[in-house]
Write a protein that holds these residues in place. Structure first.
Motif, PDB file in Angstrom:
ATOM      1  N   VAL A  32       0.843  -1.202   0.000  1.00 61.76           N
ATOM      2  CA  VAL A  32       0.000   0.000   0.000  1.00 61.76           C
ATOM      3  C   VAL A  32       0.875   1.247   0.000  1.00 61.76           C
ATOM      4  O   VAL A  32       0.621   2.197  -0.749  1.00 61.76           O
ATOM      5  CB  VAL A  32      -0.966  -0.007   1.200  1.00 61.76           C
ATOM      6  N   LYS A  33       1.924   1.256   0.809  1.00 65.80           N
ATOM      7  CA  LYS A  33       2.821   2.411   0.866  1.00 65.80           C
ATOM      8  C   LYS A  33       3.496   2.643  -0.486  1.00 65.80           C
ATOM      9  O   LYS A  33       3.564   3.776  -0.971  1.00 65.80           O
ATOM     10  CB  LYS A  33       3.886   2.216   1.938  1.00 65.80           C
ATOM     11  N   ASP A  34       3.974   1.586  -1.118  1.00 67.81           N
ATOM     12  CA  ASP A  34       4.622   1.718  -2.419  1.00 67.81           C
ATOM     13  C   ASP A  34       3.670   2.283  -3.472  1.00 67.81           C
ATOM     14  O   ASP A  34       4.028   3.176  -4.240  1.00 67.81           O
ATOM     15  CB  ASP A  34       5.160   0.371  -2.904  1.00 67.81           C
ATOM     16  N   VAL A  35       2.440   1.756  -3.496  1.00 62.69           N
ATOM     17  CA  VAL A  35       1.456   2.226  -4.477  1.00 62.69           C
ATOM     18  C   VAL A  35       1.089   3.671  -4.191  1.00 62.69           C
ATOM     19  O   VAL A  35       1.002   4.500  -5.109  1.00 62.69           O
ATOM     20  CB  VAL A  35       0.211   1.319  -4.487  1.00 62.69           C
ATOM     21  N   ARG A  36       0.875   3.994  -2.925  1.00 64.13           N
ATOM     22  CA  ARG A  36       0.519   5.365  -2.557  1.00 64.13           C
ATOM     23  C   ARG A  36       1.652   6.332  -2.912  1.00 64.13           C
ATOM     24  O   ARG A  36       1.413   7.399  -3.474  1.00 64.13           O
ATOM     25  CB  ARG A  36       0.198   5.433  -1.063  1.00 64.13           C
ATOM     26  N   ARG A  56      -9.240   8.146  -4.066  1.00 58.50           N
ATOM     27  CA  ARG A  56     -10.086   8.010  -2.878  1.00 58.50           C
ATOM     28  C   ARG A  56      -9.900   6.633  -2.255  1.00 58.50           C
ATOM     29  O   ARG A  56      -9.800   6.501  -1.034  1.00 58.50           O
ATOM     30  CB  ARG A  56     -11.548   8.240  -3.229  1.00 58.50           C
ATOM     31  N   ALA A  57      -9.833   5.604  -3.083  1.00 63.13           N
ATOM     32  CA  ALA A  57      -9.688   4.239  -2.575  1.00 63.13           C
ATOM     33  C   ALA A  57      -8.363   4.043  -1.845  1.00 63.13           C
ATOM     34  O   ALA A  57      -8.289   3.271  -0.887  1.00 63.13           O
ATOM     35  CB  ALA A  57      -9.804   3.239  -3.726  1.00 63.13           C
ATOM     36  N   TRP A  58      -7.323   4.754  -2.278  1.00 62.36           N
ATOM     37  CA  TRP A  58      -5.998   4.621  -1.666  1.00 62.36           C
ATOM     38  C   TRP A  58      -5.716   5.746  -0.669  1.00 62.36           C
ATOM     39  O   TRP A  58      -4.595   5.918  -0.239  1.00 62.36           O
ATOM     40  CB  TRP A  58      -4.922   4.575  -2.733  1.00 62.36           C
ATOM     41  N   ASN A  59      -6.756   6.514  -0.315  1.00 60.44           N
ATOM     42  CA  ASN A  59      -6.631   7.603   0.660  1.00 60.44           C
ATOM     43  C   ASN A  59      -5.593   8.617   0.274  1.00 60.44           C
ATOM     44  O   ASN A  59      -4.791   9.071   1.093  1.00 60.44           O
ATOM     45  CB  ASN A  59      -6.322   7.049   2.065  1.00 60.44           C
ATOM     46  N   ILE A  60      -5.586   8.988  -1.002  1.00 61.20           N
ATOM     47  CA  ILE A  60      -4.675  10.014  -1.492  1.00 61.20           C
ATOM     48  C   ILE A  60      -5.483  11.286  -1.629  1.00 61.20           C
ATOM     49  O   ILE A  60      -6.500  11.323  -2.327  1.00 61.20           O
ATOM     50  CB  ILE A  60      -4.055   9.619  -2.840  1.00 61.20           C
ATOM     51  N   SER A  61      -5.047  12.313  -0.973  1.00 62.44           N
ATOM     52  CA  SER A  61      -5.789  13.567  -0.951  1.00 62.44           C
ATOM     53  C   SER A  61      -5.819  14.222  -2.330  1.00 62.44           C
ATOM     54  O   SER A  61      -4.792  14.318  -3.007  1.00 62.44           O
ATOM     55  CB  SER A  61      -5.146  14.517   0.057  1.00 62.44           C
TER      56      SER A  61
END
Length: 65
Positions: A32-36, A56-61
């Motif tokens: 998740v960290k790598d993708v984000r 939104r799904a990955w909680n990226i503002s």
């Protein structure tokens, strides 16, 4: 996909050659960290509906986009 394969391979490789044991949740968190982190580097990520939904799904503002 690439991050998933790499993180699973690294955990497997480390368990064999370094006797390290990985918890599944930690491998998942790394993926998740790598993708984000990768998504943070995209320019204009929020311009399409699909990209906004992925962010939104990955909680990226959307503010940083």
């Amino acid at each position: 996909m690439t991050s998933t394969v790499y993180c699973v391979w690294k955990a497997w490789n480390d368990s064999i050659f370094s006797n390290k044991q990985y918890i599944t949740d930690l491998v998942y968190e790394q993926i998740v960290k790598d993708v984000r982190d990768r998504a943070f580097s995209w320019r204009n990520c929020g311009r399409s509906a699909l990209n906004r939904a992925l962010c939104r799904a990955w909680n990226i503002s959307a503010k940083i986009l």
